[in-house]
Scaffold this active site. Sequence first.
Site, PDB file in Angstrom:
ATOM      1  N   ASN A  23      -4.382  35.608  27.997  1.00 12.49           N
ATOM      2  CA  ASN A  23      -3.694  34.365  27.655  1.00 12.49           C
ATOM      3  C   ASN A  23      -3.090  33.662  28.872  1.00 12.49           C
ATOM      4  O   ASN A  23      -2.638  32.523  28.764  1.00 12.49           O
ATOM      5  CB  ASN A  23      -2.599  34.633  26.617  1.00 12.49           C
ATOM      6  N   ARG A  92     -10.330  29.032  20.568  1.00  7.46           N
ATOM      7  CA  ARG A  92      -9.321  27.984  20.501  1.00  7.46           C
ATOM      8  C   ARG A  92      -8.868  27.518  21.881  1.00  7.46           C
ATOM      9  O   ARG A  92      -8.589  26.331  22.088  1.00  7.46           O
ATOM     10  CB  ARG A  92      -8.102  28.480  19.706  1.00  7.46           C
ATOM     11  N   CYS A 116      -9.630  32.750  16.083  1.00  9.71           N
ATOM     12  CA  CYS A 116      -9.328  33.627  14.962  1.00  9.71           C
ATOM     13  C   CYS A 116      -8.634  32.862  13.843  1.00  9.71           C
ATOM     14  O   CYS A 116      -7.760  32.024  14.093  1.00  9.71           O
ATOM     15  CB  CYS A 116      -8.432  34.790  15.402  1.00  9.71           C
ATOM     16  N   ARG A 121      -2.972  26.136  13.348  1.00  2.30           N
ATOM     17  CA  ARG A 121      -2.565  25.903  14.736  1.00  2.30           C
ATOM     18  C   ARG A 121      -3.006  24.494  15.123  1.00  2.30           C
ATOM     19  O   ARG A 121      -3.974  24.300  15.848  1.00  2.30           O
ATOM     20  CB  ARG A 121      -3.186  26.964  15.651  1.00  2.30           C
ATOM     21  N   ASP A 304       1.615  38.581  18.369  1.00  2.00           N
ATOM     22  CA  ASP A 304       0.384  39.288  18.710  1.00  2.00           C
ATOM     23  C   ASP A 304       0.532  40.809  18.663  1.00  2.00           C
ATOM     24  O   ASP A 304      -0.465  41.531  18.768  1.00  2.00           O
ATOM     25  CB  ASP A 304      -0.107  38.871  20.101  1.00  2.00           C
ATOM     26  N   ARG A 396     -12.585  40.322  22.317  1.00  2.00           N
ATOM     27  CA  ARG A 396     -11.997  39.050  22.747  1.00  2.00           C
ATOM     28  C   ARG A 396     -10.702  39.263  23.532  1.00  2.00           C
ATOM     29  O   ARG A 396     -10.268  38.363  24.260  1.00  2.00           O
ATOM     30  CB  ARG A 396     -11.721  38.155  21.539  1.00  2.00           C
TER      31      ARG A 396
END
Length: 421
Positions: A23, A92, A116, A121, A304, A396
């Site tokens: 991220n 995304r 996902c 979002r 998460d 991922r």
Amino acid sequence: MDRYVITGKQKLEGHIKTSGAKNASLPLMAAAILADGITVIQGIPNLSDIRNMGEVLKSLGCQVEFKNSEMMIDTTSLVEWTVNEELMRKMRASNLILGPMIAREGKVKISRPGGCAIGSRPMDQHIKGLLELGVRVEEKHGYIEARADKLIGGEVYLDIPSVGATENIMMAAVKAEGITVIRNAAREPEIVDLQNLLNKMGGKVRGAGTHVIRIDGVKKLKSVEHTVIPDRIEAGTHMVAAVMTGGDIVVDNVIPEHVSPIIAKLRQAGADITSNGDSVRVRHSGKIKAMEVKTLAYPGFPTDMQPQFLALLTIAEGTSIITETIFENRFQHIAELRRMGAKVIIEGRTAIICGVSTLEGAFVEATDLRAGAALFLAALAAEEGTVLERVNYIDRGYENLEHKYRALGAKLQRVVRTSEK
């Protein structure tokens, strides 16, 4: 999709190294668009999302080379401004090219991104911030087209502290004329890492890690080298694995401050945790204690890590409660955990977990990235064997997972599924 076959009840011991943060890597890759020349990012994890973002950059005309955790992004041949819809739907984070493309080219066209299915979002905060900088945005037929003759600094107030919106606005504002202030900005460590890269490039950004970020626009940014921060969610997952298996694991390449909410909750569960520089040692034996967990924006408990902690609490002694405040559809893993003998009741955004003495091996299926991680942990702690389907979701966010866990003593194998004709 591939599957894991996992034999549970193995005590995990040894060292495991956390990879670079996915991220953080994705916005850093997008930020390379802002500078002419070759940007080098080290510590990049080899994940499907990373490779997909690389394809997005290539589709714009960039040259991307990725080898041994080092990525070289050459933007000198960037000529395109429209991203293929199929690429956008794969992940995304592909929407992170909005800000840098507007700053560099003055135009960009993307389809609404995929990812996902863990909840709503929306892109409204991204668009709201760009409008404040003078960007014209048109949405139709599932596409977002943005244009700006000139970016002008402005005051942006985010209705929610969206990580992606904060990053997109930072990357657009860094080359805007004048000063931009982002209020109610997200505070995640990944945003601080992006600020560090932008400032290395010659940007003037300060305040990342707080709710107010100030950007003084500059005319030009240079290409640089940068090392991505460790992945705090991967590190947290390894820490939970130590507790669930009654193990003794040293997690290397971790910034303890980034995982402090996870450390606090694992200590509450009864774990013995010590930090030493960039390593964290997690030991546990005996019963796991029940607790209450509520997900919050950073520096609160990360959403998460909610699925992994829910898996942990299925074998805790007593009744635990988890409240999910970030994503409304992030309990999909509960149905699969029930197949393994977990006792969980869902009431709105709250899960009530009645701990059982042990989980049972079963055939289960990952529904998203973190749900897959939760089921992986549950399988490590379960009696007998578990078959975990659709592990490509796990790919991922976790690099070389099976190899890392075999080195700790886990018994698992990956079965590659060939597509049926």
